[in-house]
Write a protein that holds these residues in place. Sequence first.
Motif, PDB file in Angstrom:
ATOM      1  N   CYS A 146      38.183  27.088  41.642  1.00 31.64           N
ATOM      2  CA  CYS A 146      36.625  27.252  41.185  1.00 31.64           C
ATOM      3  C   CYS A 146      36.537  26.407  39.945  1.00 31.64           C
ATOM      4  O   CYS A 146      35.410  25.586  39.828  1.00 31.64           O
ATOM      5  CB  CYS A 146      36.448  28.862  40.619  1.00 31.64           C
ATOM      6  N   PHE A 147      37.502  25.990  39.193  1.00 31.84           N
ATOM      7  CA  PHE A 147      37.438  25.371  37.955  1.00 31.84           C
ATOM      8  C   PHE A 147      37.474  23.960  38.179  1.00 31.84           C
ATOM      9  O   PHE A 147      36.675  23.168  37.479  1.00 31.84           O
ATOM     10  CB  PHE A 147      38.568  25.718  36.836  1.00 31.84           C
ATOM     11  N   LEU A 148      38.286  23.548  39.241  1.00 35.82           N
ATOM     12  CA  LEU A 148      38.294  22.023  39.679  1.00 35.82           C
ATOM     13  C   LEU A 148      36.973  21.716  40.533  1.00 35.82           C
ATOM     14  O   LEU A 148      36.517  20.430  40.144  1.00 35.82           O
ATOM     15  CB  LEU A 148      39.602  21.845  40.544  1.00 35.82           C
ATOM     16  N   THR A 149      36.544  22.416  41.243  1.00 36.40           N
ATOM     17  CA  THR A 149      35.181  21.957  41.966  1.00 36.40           C
ATOM     18  C   THR A 149      34.191  22.655  41.318  1.00 36.40           C
ATOM     19  O   THR A 149      33.166  21.973  41.755  1.00 36.40           O
ATOM     20  CB  THR A 149      35.423  22.977  43.528  1.00 36.40           C
ATOM     21  N   GLY A 150      33.987  23.435  40.576  1.00 40.54           N
ATOM     22  CA  GLY A 150      32.878  23.947  39.847  1.00 40.54           C
ATOM     23  C   GLY A 150      32.214  25.007  40.685  1.00 40.54           C
ATOM     24  O   GLY A 150      31.186  25.589  40.354  1.00 40.54           O
ATOM     25  N   ALA A 151      32.607  25.317  41.834  1.00 45.26           N
ATOM     26  CA  ALA A 151      31.955  26.273  42.738  1.00 45.26           C
ATOM     27  C   ALA A 151      32.147  27.796  42.119  1.00 45.26           C
ATOM     28  O   ALA A 151      33.471  28.146  41.997  1.00 45.26           O
ATOM     29  CB  ALA A 151      32.687  26.363  44.123  1.00 45.26           C
ATOM     30  N   PHE A 152      31.241  28.348  42.151  1.00 44.03           N
ATOM     31  CA  PHE A 152      31.321  29.771  41.575  1.00 44.03           C
ATOM     32  C   PHE A 152      31.824  29.740  40.283  1.00 44.03           C
ATOM     33  O   PHE A 152      32.585  30.790  39.932  1.00 44.03           O
ATOM     34  CB  PHE A 152      31.984  30.834  42.497  1.00 44.03           C
ATOM     35  N   PHE A 153      31.489  28.923  39.611  1.00 48.34           N
ATOM     36  CA  PHE A 153      32.208  28.670  38.146  1.00 48.34           C
ATOM     37  C   PHE A 153      31.919  29.675  37.089  1.00 48.34           C
ATOM     38  O   PHE A 153      32.758  30.265  36.707  1.00 48.34           O
ATOM     39  CB  PHE A 153      31.754  27.164  37.503  1.00 48.34           C
ATOM     40  N   SER A 154      30.645  30.056  36.997  1.00 46.14           N
ATOM     41  CA  SER A 154      30.451  31.144  36.052  1.00 46.14           C
ATOM     42  C   SER A 154      31.089  32.640  36.268  1.00 46.14           C
ATOM     43  O   SER A 154      31.743  33.205  35.528  1.00 46.14           O
ATOM     44  CB  SER A 154      28.943  31.408  35.738  1.00 46.14           C
ATOM     45  N   GLN A 155      30.953  32.767  37.579  1.00 43.87           N
ATOM     46  CA  GLN A 155      31.665  34.138  37.996  1.00 43.87           C
ATOM     47  C   GLN A 155      33.102  33.932  37.862  1.00 43.87           C
ATOM     48  O   GLN A 155      33.823  34.933  37.490  1.00 43.87           O
ATOM     49  CB  GLN A 155      31.399  34.470  39.573  1.00 43.87           C
ATOM     50  N   ALA A 156      33.766  33.004  38.308  1.00 38.95           N
ATOM     51  CA  ALA A 156      35.066  32.705  38.020  1.00 38.95           C
ATOM     52  C   ALA A 156      35.580  32.802  36.523  1.00 38.95           C
ATOM     53  O   ALA A 156      36.540  33.319  36.163  1.00 38.95           O
ATOM     54  CB  ALA A 156      35.719  31.320  38.727  1.00 38.95           C
ATOM     55  N   ALA A 157      34.923  32.073  35.776  1.00 38.26           N
ATOM     56  CA  ALA A 157      34.985  32.357  34.417  1.00 38.26           C
ATOM     57  C   ALA A 157      35.044  33.711  33.737  1.00 38.26           C
ATOM     58  O   ALA A 157      35.952  34.205  32.958  1.00 38.26           O
ATOM     59  CB  ALA A 157      34.162  31.337  33.456  1.00 38.26           C
ATOM     60  N   LEU A 158      34.065  34.493  34.306  1.00 39.63           N
ATOM     61  CA  LEU A 158      34.072  35.956  34.070  1.00 39.63           C
ATOM     62  C   LEU A 158      35.225  36.754  34.476  1.00 39.63           C
ATOM     63  O   LEU A 158      35.638  37.625  33.542  1.00 39.63           O
ATOM     64  CB  LEU A 158      33.080  36.458  34.457  1.00 39.63           C
ATOM     65  N   VAL A 159      35.703  36.594  35.711  1.00 43.66           N
ATOM     66  CA  VAL A 159      36.876  37.300  36.201  1.00 43.66           C
ATOM     67  C   VAL A 159      37.928  36.716  35.557  1.00 43.66           C
ATOM     68  O   VAL A 159      38.842  37.473  34.997  1.00 43.66           O
ATOM     69  CB  VAL A 159      36.826  36.828  37.776  1.00 43.66           C
ATOM     70  N   ALA A 160      38.293  35.194  35.369  1.00 44.15           N
ATOM     71  CA  ALA A 160      39.366  34.810  34.219  1.00 44.15           C
ATOM     72  C   ALA A 160      39.189  35.569  32.892  1.00 44.15           C
ATOM     73  O   ALA A 160      40.333  35.949  32.519  1.00 44.15           O
ATOM     74  CB  ALA A 160      39.285  33.328  34.377  1.00 44.15           C
ATOM     75  N   ALA A 161      38.384  35.895  32.431  1.00 46.90           N
ATOM     76  CA  ALA A 161      37.930  36.178  31.170  1.00 46.90           C
ATOM     77  C   ALA A 161      38.621  37.928  31.122  1.00 46.90           C
ATOM     78  O   ALA A 161      39.412  38.267  30.267  1.00 46.90           O
ATOM     79  CB  ALA A 161      36.785  36.282  30.581  1.00 46.90           C
ATOM     80  N   ALA A 162      38.236  38.582  32.123  1.00 46.99           N
ATOM     81  CA  ALA A 162      38.491  39.778  32.186  1.00 46.99           C
ATOM     82  C   ALA A 162      40.249  40.030  32.402  1.00 46.99           C
ATOM     83  O   ALA A 162      40.959  40.708  31.945  1.00 46.99           O
ATOM     84  CB  ALA A 162      37.943  40.623  33.425  1.00 46.99           C
ATOM     85  N   TYR A 163      40.665  38.984  33.283  1.00 48.60           N
ATOM     86  CA  TYR A 163      42.066  38.892  33.694  1.00 48.60           C
ATOM     87  C   TYR A 163      42.641  38.444  32.306  1.00 48.60           C
ATOM     88  O   TYR A 163      43.913  39.085  31.939  1.00 48.60           O
ATOM     89  CB  TYR A 163      42.335  37.932  34.671  1.00 48.60           C
ATOM     90  N   VAL A 164      42.320  37.831  31.547  1.00 45.02           N
ATOM     91  CA  VAL A 164      42.950  37.322  30.413  1.00 45.02           C
ATOM     92  C   VAL A 164      43.128  38.265  29.314  1.00 45.02           C
ATOM     93  O   VAL A 164      44.013  38.715  28.504  1.00 45.02           O
ATOM     94  CB  VAL A 164      42.229  35.978  29.666  1.00 45.02           C
ATOM     95  N   LEU A 165      42.041  39.209  29.278  1.00 44.48           N
ATOM     96  CA  LEU A 165      41.994  40.299  28.380  1.00 44.48           C
ATOM     97  C   LEU A 165      42.749  41.264  28.772  1.00 44.48           C
ATOM     98  O   LEU A 165      43.626  41.841  27.983  1.00 44.48           O
ATOM     99  CB  LEU A 165      40.494  40.821  28.397  1.00 44.48           C
ATOM    100  N   PHE A 166      42.880  41.540  30.158  1.00 42.44           N
ATOM    101  CA  PHE A 166      43.853  42.475  30.632  1.00 42.44           C
ATOM    102  C   PHE A 166      45.288  42.173  30.247  1.00 42.44           C
ATOM    103  O   PHE A 166      46.149  42.989  29.980  1.00 42.44           O
ATOM    104  CB  PHE A 166      43.722  42.577  32.241  1.00 42.44           C
TER     105      PHE A 166
END
Length: 145
Positions: free
Chosen positions: A73-93
Amino acid sequence: MSLESAQSPVQTPRQTAAILIGRLIFAAVFLMAVTFKFIDMGATASYIAAAGFPFPLFLAWSAALLEVVLVLCFLTGAFFSQAALVAAAYVLFLAFAFHGPSHWAGNQAEFGFFVDHFTFLAGLLFAAVHGPGRALTLNRAFARS
Protein backbone atom coordinates in the motif's frame (compact mmCIF):
# COMPACT_ATOMS: atom_id res chain seq x y z
CA MET A 1 -11.94 26.73 5.60
CA SER A 2 -11.70 23.05 4.75
CA LEU A 3 -8.47 21.12 4.47
CA GLU A 4 -9.01 20.65 0.74
CA SER A 5 -9.39 24.36 0.05
CA ALA A 6 -6.28 25.15 2.11
CA GLN A 7 -4.11 22.88 -0.04
CA SER A 8 -2.61 23.97 -3.32
CA PRO A 9 -4.11 22.13 -6.30
CA VAL A 10 -0.63 21.61 -7.75
CA GLN A 11 2.23 19.95 -5.89
CA THR A 12 5.66 21.46 -6.27
CA PRO A 13 8.52 19.12 -7.15
CA ARG A 14 9.78 19.48 -3.56
CA GLN A 15 6.42 18.48 -2.14
CA THR A 16 6.22 15.52 -4.49
CA ALA A 17 9.73 14.42 -3.54
CA ALA A 18 9.00 14.77 0.19
CA ILE A 19 5.81 12.71 -0.11
CA LEU A 20 7.55 9.98 -2.11
CA ILE A 21 10.46 9.85 0.33
CA GLY A 22 7.99 9.59 3.22
CA ARG A 23 6.16 6.74 1.50
CA LEU A 24 9.47 4.97 0.89
CA ILE A 25 10.45 5.37 4.55
CA PHE A 26 7.13 3.90 5.71
CA ALA A 27 7.52 1.00 3.28
CA ALA A 28 11.16 0.43 4.27
CA VAL A 29 10.38 0.25 7.99
CA PHE A 30 7.69 -2.37 7.47
CA LEU A 31 9.79 -4.20 4.86
CA MET A 32 12.63 -4.51 7.38
CA ALA A 33 10.22 -5.77 10.03
CA VAL A 34 8.71 -8.41 7.76
CA THR A 35 12.15 -9.45 6.48
CA PHE A 36 13.30 -10.18 10.03
CA LYS A 37 10.12 -12.19 10.59
CA PHE A 38 10.68 -14.26 7.44
CA ILE A 39 14.34 -14.83 8.33
CA ASP A 40 13.40 -16.37 11.68
CA MET A 41 9.67 -16.72 12.25
CA GLY A 42 10.41 -18.89 15.29
CA ALA A 43 12.30 -16.08 17.00
CA THR A 44 9.42 -13.70 16.32
CA ALA A 45 6.97 -16.23 17.75
CA SER A 46 9.18 -16.64 20.83
CA TYR A 47 9.23 -12.87 21.35
CA ILE A 48 5.45 -12.77 21.07
CA ALA A 49 5.11 -15.69 23.50
CA ALA A 50 7.46 -13.96 25.97
CA ALA A 51 5.11 -10.99 25.97
CA GLY A 52 2.34 -13.35 27.10
CA PHE A 53 0.26 -13.66 23.94
CA PRO A 54 -1.39 -16.96 22.98
CA PHE A 55 -0.85 -18.60 19.58
CA PRO A 56 2.49 -16.87 18.99
CA LEU A 57 3.29 -18.55 15.65
CA PHE A 58 -0.12 -17.66 14.25
CA LEU A 59 0.29 -14.07 15.45
CA ALA A 60 3.80 -13.87 13.96
CA TRP A 61 2.53 -14.99 10.54
CA SER A 62 -0.46 -12.62 10.84
CA ALA A 63 1.89 -9.72 11.60
CA ALA A 64 4.06 -10.67 8.62
CA LEU A 65 1.06 -10.76 6.30
CA LEU A 66 -0.13 -7.38 7.59
CA GLU A 67 3.32 -5.89 7.08
CA VAL A 68 3.53 -7.19 3.50
CA VAL A 69 0.16 -5.58 2.73
CA LEU A 70 1.28 -2.30 4.32
CA VAL A 71 4.47 -2.28 2.23
CA LEU A 72 2.44 -2.77 -0.95
CA CYS A 73 0.00 0.00 0.00
CA PHE A 74 2.77 2.46 0.84
CA LEU A 75 4.70 1.71 -2.34
CA THR A 76 1.73 1.85 -4.70
CA GLY A 77 -0.36 4.45 -2.92
CA ALA A 78 -3.40 2.15 -3.19
CA PHE A 79 -5.64 2.38 -0.13
CA PHE A 80 -2.93 4.60 1.32
CA SER A 81 -4.95 6.49 3.93
CA GLN A 82 -6.63 3.33 5.16
CA ALA A 83 -3.27 1.53 5.32
CA ALA A 84 -1.73 4.42 7.23
CA LEU A 85 -4.55 4.26 9.80
CA VAL A 86 -4.18 0.49 10.17
CA ALA A 87 -0.41 0.91 10.50
CA ALA A 88 -0.96 3.62 13.14
CA ALA A 89 -3.17 1.30 15.21
CA TYR A 90 -0.62 -1.52 14.79
CA VAL A 91 2.29 0.72 15.87
CA LEU A 92 0.32 1.92 18.90
CA PHE A 93 -0.43 -1.68 19.86
CA LEU A 94 3.25 -2.63 19.47
CA ALA A 95 4.33 0.32 21.62
CA PHE A 96 2.21 -0.76 24.58
CA ALA A 97 2.48 -4.53 24.14
CA PHE A 98 6.25 -4.76 23.74
CA HIS A 99 7.70 -1.49 25.09
CA GLY A 100 5.06 -0.16 27.51
CA PRO A 101 5.42 0.98 31.10
CA SER A 102 5.75 -2.55 32.47
CA HIS A 103 9.06 -2.89 30.57
CA TRP A 104 10.66 0.36 31.72
CA ALA A 105 11.86 -0.79 35.15
CA GLY A 106 13.88 -3.67 33.71
CA ASN A 107 15.45 -1.68 30.88
CA GLN A 108 15.52 2.12 30.61
CA ALA A 109 16.02 1.87 26.83
CA GLU A 110 12.48 0.48 26.54
CA PHE A 111 11.12 3.95 27.34
CA GLY A 112 13.00 5.30 24.32
CA PHE A 113 11.61 2.52 22.11
CA PHE A 114 8.14 3.34 23.44
CA VAL A 115 8.48 7.04 22.61
CA ASP A 116 9.90 6.26 19.15
CA HIS A 117 6.67 4.46 18.30
CA PHE A 118 4.75 7.67 18.94
CA THR A 119 6.87 9.70 16.54
CA PHE A 120 6.20 7.06 13.89
CA LEU A 121 2.51 7.10 14.86
CA ALA A 122 2.39 10.87 14.35
CA GLY A 123 3.84 10.53 10.85
CA LEU A 124 1.36 7.80 9.95
CA LEU A 125 -1.59 9.89 11.15
CA PHE A 126 -0.36 12.89 9.17
CA ALA A 127 0.04 10.68 6.09
CA ALA A 128 -3.44 9.21 6.56
CA VAL A 129 -4.96 12.68 6.46
CA HIS A 130 -2.92 14.02 3.54
CA GLY A 131 -2.85 10.91 1.36
CA PRO A 132 -0.24 9.44 -0.99
CA GLY A 133 0.25 12.48 -3.19
CA ARG A 134 -0.32 12.61 -6.92
CA ALA A 135 2.88 10.99 -8.21
CA LEU A 136 3.39 7.23 -8.50
CA THR A 137 -0.01 6.49 -7.00
CA LEU A 138 -2.09 3.56 -8.19
CA ASN A 139 -5.51 4.78 -9.21
CA ARG A 140 -8.04 2.86 -7.10
CA ALA A 141 -10.55 2.84 -9.99
CA PHE A 142 -7.90 1.06 -12.08
CA ALA A 143 -7.32 -1.45 -9.28
CA ARG A 144 -11.04 -2.37 -9.23
CA SER A 145 -11.27 -3.20 -12.93
